[in-house]
Every structure is written in C-alpha cells, then in structure tokens.
Design a protein around this motif. Sequence first.
Motif, PDB file in Angstrom:
ATOM      1  N   GLU A 194      45.252   7.592  77.441  1.00 36.47           N
ATOM      2  CA  GLU A 194      45.910   6.352  77.861  1.00 36.47           C
ATOM      3  C   GLU A 194      45.155   5.687  79.008  1.00 36.47           C
ATOM      4  O   GLU A 194      45.022   4.462  79.046  1.00 36.47           O
ATOM      5  N   ALA A 195      44.642   6.497  79.937  1.00 42.80           N
ATOM      6  CA  ALA A 195      43.854   5.953  81.050  1.00 42.80           C
ATOM      7  C   ALA A 195      42.562   5.330  80.537  1.00 42.80           C
ATOM      8  O   ALA A 195      42.133   4.275  81.016  1.00 42.80           O
ATOM      9  N   ALA A 196      41.938   5.978  79.533  1.00 45.39           N
ATOM     10  CA  ALA A 196      40.697   5.458  78.949  1.00 45.39           C
ATOM     11  C   ALA A 196      40.934   4.098  78.304  1.00 45.39           C
ATOM     12  O   ALA A 196      40.152   3.159  78.498  1.00 45.39           O
ATOM     13  N   VAL A 197      42.021   3.969  77.559  1.00 46.75           N
ATOM     14  CA  VAL A 197      42.335   2.692  76.905  1.00 46.75           C
ATOM     15  C   VAL A 197      42.652   1.638  77.959  1.00 46.75           C
ATOM     16  O   VAL A 197      42.174   0.506  77.882  1.00 46.75           O
ATOM     17  N   GLU A 198      43.424   2.018  78.964  1.00 45.14           N
ATOM     18  CA  GLU A 198      43.799   1.086  80.037  1.00 45.14           C
ATOM     19  C   GLU A 198      42.564   0.577  80.788  1.00 45.14           C
ATOM     20  O   GLU A 198      42.450  -0.612  81.065  1.00 45.14           O
ATOM     21  N   ASN A 199      41.637   1.477  81.088  1.00 48.26           N
ATOM     22  CA  ASN A 199      40.423   1.098  81.822  1.00 48.26           C
ATOM     23  C   ASN A 199      39.481   0.250  80.978  1.00 48.26           C
ATOM     24  O   ASN A 199      38.638  -0.458  81.519  1.00 48.26           O
ATOM     25  N   SER A 200      39.600   0.332  79.660  1.00 50.98           N
ATOM     26  CA  SER A 200      38.689  -0.375  78.758  1.00 50.98           C
ATOM     27  C   SER A 200      39.156  -1.779  78.394  1.00 50.98           C
ATOM     28  O   SER A 200      38.408  -2.551  77.796  1.00 50.98           O
ATOM     29  N   MET A 201      40.384  -2.113  78.733  1.00 48.60           N
ATOM     30  CA  MET A 201      40.943  -3.414  78.345  1.00 48.60           C
ATOM     31  C   MET A 201      40.329  -4.562  79.149  1.00 48.60           C
ATOM     32  O   MET A 201      40.395  -4.566  80.368  1.00 48.60           O
ATOM     33  N   PRO A 202      39.746  -5.557  78.455  1.00 47.45           N
ATOM     34  CA  PRO A 202      39.206  -6.720  79.168  1.00 47.45           C
ATOM     35  C   PRO A 202      40.323  -7.693  79.553  1.00 47.45           C
ATOM     36  O   PRO A 202      41.314  -7.817  78.841  1.00 47.45           O
TER      37      PRO A 202
END
Length: 159
Positions: free
Chosen positions: A66-74
């Motif tokens: 979830e952190a990976a997806v959150e950090n990847s969101m433009p």
Amino acid sequence: MTRRKSPDKRKILPDPKFKQVLVAKFINCIMQDGKKSCAERLFYGALDLLEKRGLENFRSPLEVFEAAVENSMPVVEVKSRRVGGSNYQVPIEVRSERRRALAIRWLIDFARKRSGRSFMEKLSAEIHDAAHRRGGTIRKREETHKMADANKAFAHYRW
C-alpha cells in the motif's frame, strides 16, 4: 455509439486473501491471457518474499504494498493541447482513479523491465523500492512532476 449515457463502472470484488479491492485491481493488471490464478500466485509470492526479506518500518507485507502504491501516485501530469497551430504540454491535476491506475501500471511495467530471475522476485524488489521512495517507478513519477512543473506557463490553456 450513443452519446446519451456512459456505461456504469464495474464493481471489482476484493481479493480472496486480504479482502482488498486495491490488491484485486493489481492482480487483474498483472494477469495475462486470462490466467488469474497465475497472477495471484505471482503477487502473493512477491509479498511472501517481501516478508522474508524483512519489513523494517512496516507491520505487514500488505502495508509495504500500500505504501508503494501511495508513493507511486502522480499528482499532476501533462496533456497535449493544440492551440493555434502548435501543441502545448498543459499540466493538469490527475483524478484519484487515474492516479491509482498509473501507479499500478508503472509498478508492474518497471518490475517487468528489471533484471532478475523470476517475475515474483522482480515484483517484490520493485514494491520494496517504491515503498522506500526509490526505483524506476518513483523516478517515473518524479519525471512526470518535473515535466508538469516545466510547463506551468501553459496552465491557462487548461480546458
């Protein structure tokens, strides 16, 4: 095609293991040729590898994901807009659904491009890197933000 009504959004059922819609969407994006069980095996295997590697500041591999997806969101991106015979890259804010879709797509694409033995290992490494704000996915996000920042002057062409 009729212009009266747009089709309704399909409701995606949560995945069987974690009961999360985000995980189900991610698995659907990994899936090729309708082989969902293979995609599930790859994703859950990648999370198991993350757990074996060590979670550091996170409680569970799902939290890392979830952190990976959150950090990847433009937050912003550029769209081409033709005005008076020339094209401008106009920065626009990204809708939440598209942000999530781009983050998922980038994570999977950069995992596939990585060098490594199996996709499971590559995916686990990419998720780990994105959760710690490094790797190809984060670089892509930063590149998108820089592009939007460089074209701020054309923001008044937004439609």
